[in-house]
Design a protein around this motif. Sequence first.
Motif, PDB file in Angstrom:
ATOM      1  N   ILE A 156       0.825  -1.034   0.258  1.00  0.00           N
ATOM      2  CA  ILE A 156       0.139  -0.025   0.198  1.00  0.00           C
ATOM      3  C   ILE A 156       0.901   1.168   0.013  1.00  0.00           C
ATOM      4  CG2 ILE A 156      -2.246  -1.039   1.075  1.00  0.00           C
ATOM      5  CD1 ILE A 156      -1.000   0.014   3.670  1.00  0.00           C
ATOM      6  N   THR A 157       2.170   1.101   0.323  1.00  0.00           N
ATOM      7  CA  THR A 157       2.991   2.408   0.450  1.00  0.00           C
ATOM      8  C   THR A 157       3.406   2.596  -1.047  1.00  0.00           C
ATOM      9  OG1 THR A 157       5.086   1.139   1.178  1.00  0.00           O
ATOM     10  CG2 THR A 157       3.579   2.279   2.834  1.00  0.00           C
ATOM     11  N   GLY A 158       3.203   1.639  -2.154  1.00  0.00           N
ATOM     12  CA  GLY A 158       3.454   1.873  -3.368  1.00  0.00           C
ATOM     13  C   GLY A 158       2.949   3.115  -4.150  1.00  0.00           C
ATOM     14  N   GLY A 159       3.430   4.059  -4.899  1.00  0.00           N
ATOM     15  CA  GLY A 159       2.668   5.119  -5.499  1.00  0.00           C
ATOM     16  C   GLY A 159       2.993   6.395  -4.517  1.00  0.00           C
ATOM     17  N   PRO A 172       7.574  16.351   4.337  1.00  0.00           N
ATOM     18  CA  PRO A 172       7.890  15.385   3.249  1.00  0.00           C
ATOM     19  C   PRO A 172       7.563  14.107   3.583  1.00  0.00           C
ATOM     20  CG  PRO A 172       9.447  17.180   3.506  1.00  0.00           C
ATOM     21  CD  PRO A 172       8.776  17.223   4.641  1.00  0.00           C
ATOM     22  N   TYR A 173       6.844  13.230   2.597  1.00  0.00           N
ATOM     23  CA  TYR A 173       6.630  11.990   2.813  1.00  0.00           C
ATOM     24  C   TYR A 173       7.913  11.135   3.269  1.00  0.00           C
ATOM     25  CZ  TYR A 173       5.037   7.165   1.997  1.00  0.00           C
ATOM     26  OH  TYR A 173       4.725   5.704   2.062  1.00  0.00           O
ATOM     27  N   LYS A 174       8.988  11.407   2.647  1.00  0.00           N
ATOM     28  CA  LYS A 174      10.258  10.770   2.897  1.00  0.00           C
ATOM     29  C   LYS A 174      10.818  10.556   4.469  1.00  0.00           C
ATOM     30  CE  LYS A 174      13.065  14.302   1.329  1.00  0.00           C
ATOM     31  NZ  LYS A 174      14.236  14.841   0.038  1.00  0.00           N
ATOM     32  N   HIS A 175      10.454  11.635   5.121  1.00  0.00           N
ATOM     33  CA  HIS A 175      10.663  11.760   6.796  1.00  0.00           C
ATOM     34  C   HIS A 175       9.918  10.880   7.469  1.00  0.00           C
ATOM     35  CE1 HIS A 175      13.750  14.527   5.205  1.00  0.00           C
ATOM     36  NE2 HIS A 175      13.025  15.604   4.941  1.00  0.00           N
ATOM     37  N   LEU A 176       8.658  10.436   7.231  1.00  0.00           N
ATOM     38  CA  LEU A 176       8.195   9.699   8.141  1.00  0.00           C
ATOM     39  C   LEU A 176       8.779   8.446   8.164  1.00  0.00           C
ATOM     40  CD1 LEU A 176       4.527  10.003   6.551  1.00  0.00           C
ATOM     41  CD2 LEU A 176       5.526  11.321   8.105  1.00  0.00           C
ATOM     42  N   SER A 177       8.407   7.912   9.606  1.00  0.00           N
ATOM     43  CA  SER A 177       8.908   6.226   9.943  1.00  0.00           C
ATOM     44  C   SER A 177       8.002   5.559   9.010  1.00  0.00           C
ATOM     45  CB  SER A 177       8.657   5.951  11.266  1.00  0.00           C
ATOM     46  OG  SER A 177       7.083   6.035  11.598  1.00  0.00           O
ATOM     47  N   SER A 178       8.568   4.177   8.869  1.00  0.00           N
ATOM     48  CA  SER A 178       7.927   3.157   8.208  1.00  0.00           C
ATOM     49  C   SER A 178       6.481   2.961   8.571  1.00  0.00           C
ATOM     50  CB  SER A 178       8.913   1.852   8.164  1.00  0.00           C
ATOM     51  OG  SER A 178       8.943   1.516   9.326  1.00  0.00           O
TER      52      SER A 178
END
Length: 244
Positions: free
Chosen positions: A96-99, A144-150
């Motif tokens: 689900i994190t694809g895209g 930014p999304y890239k700074h979120l934890s998994s």
Amino acid sequence: MSAVIDVTGLGVRFKRNRGARRSFKDLFGGRQRRARPDDFWPLRNVTFRVEPGESIGVVGRNGQGKSTLLKLVAGVLLPDEGSVRVTEGVAPLIEITGGFVDDLTVRDNVYLTAGLHGMTKSQIDRRFDEIIDFAEIGDFVDTPYKHLSSGMKVRIAFSVIAQLEEPVLLVDEVLAVGDRGFREKCYAKIEELLAGGRTLFFVSHNEKDLRRFCSRGLYLDKGGLVLDGPIDAVLDLYNQDYGS
């Protein structure tokens, strides 16, 4: 009643060792390497139907075609044999994190991803706060999304997909990720959706989850459908074959 998922004689073929190179010894060592078929079939001759409102659990060992079957139903893959007919829209809880785009903010990713799944801007506007509240990341909306934890990435992705109104839910092990509290929140959301008449197609190794959500099971092994029946009978046979 017309089936929402109708699978007939389904088969899909993959290439084995794609991109493998022959070694110097293979080429010039004076011996001819034994030829091996490049094709293998993770699924073949699979047939079943899913009626509206059914909850189906797909079980089997790793590498037996469960996720491949889910992707065929979702339309991500196309069959090489047989057919897959899905008569209703699907909400795919698959990878689900694809895209999601790393450099976009959470806010922008919500609009992008929900839009790609068919929601209009006005629909997203109305549900935006609910999506963020469910994910419990209100302080990170403009991060930014890239700074979120998994874990945070999974929460926001699940929150978006759970808002889709498609009649068929396709779920692939996504509930195995995240903390216990959020998993229970996801379970409650899925139960709410099922109570509203949704159809569930659920791939999992978690026997407790399968018994909780599913009334019927499909047991896949060696590329084929071993048993299609009540979930308890399917899990009992699977455990008999391979241990609990």
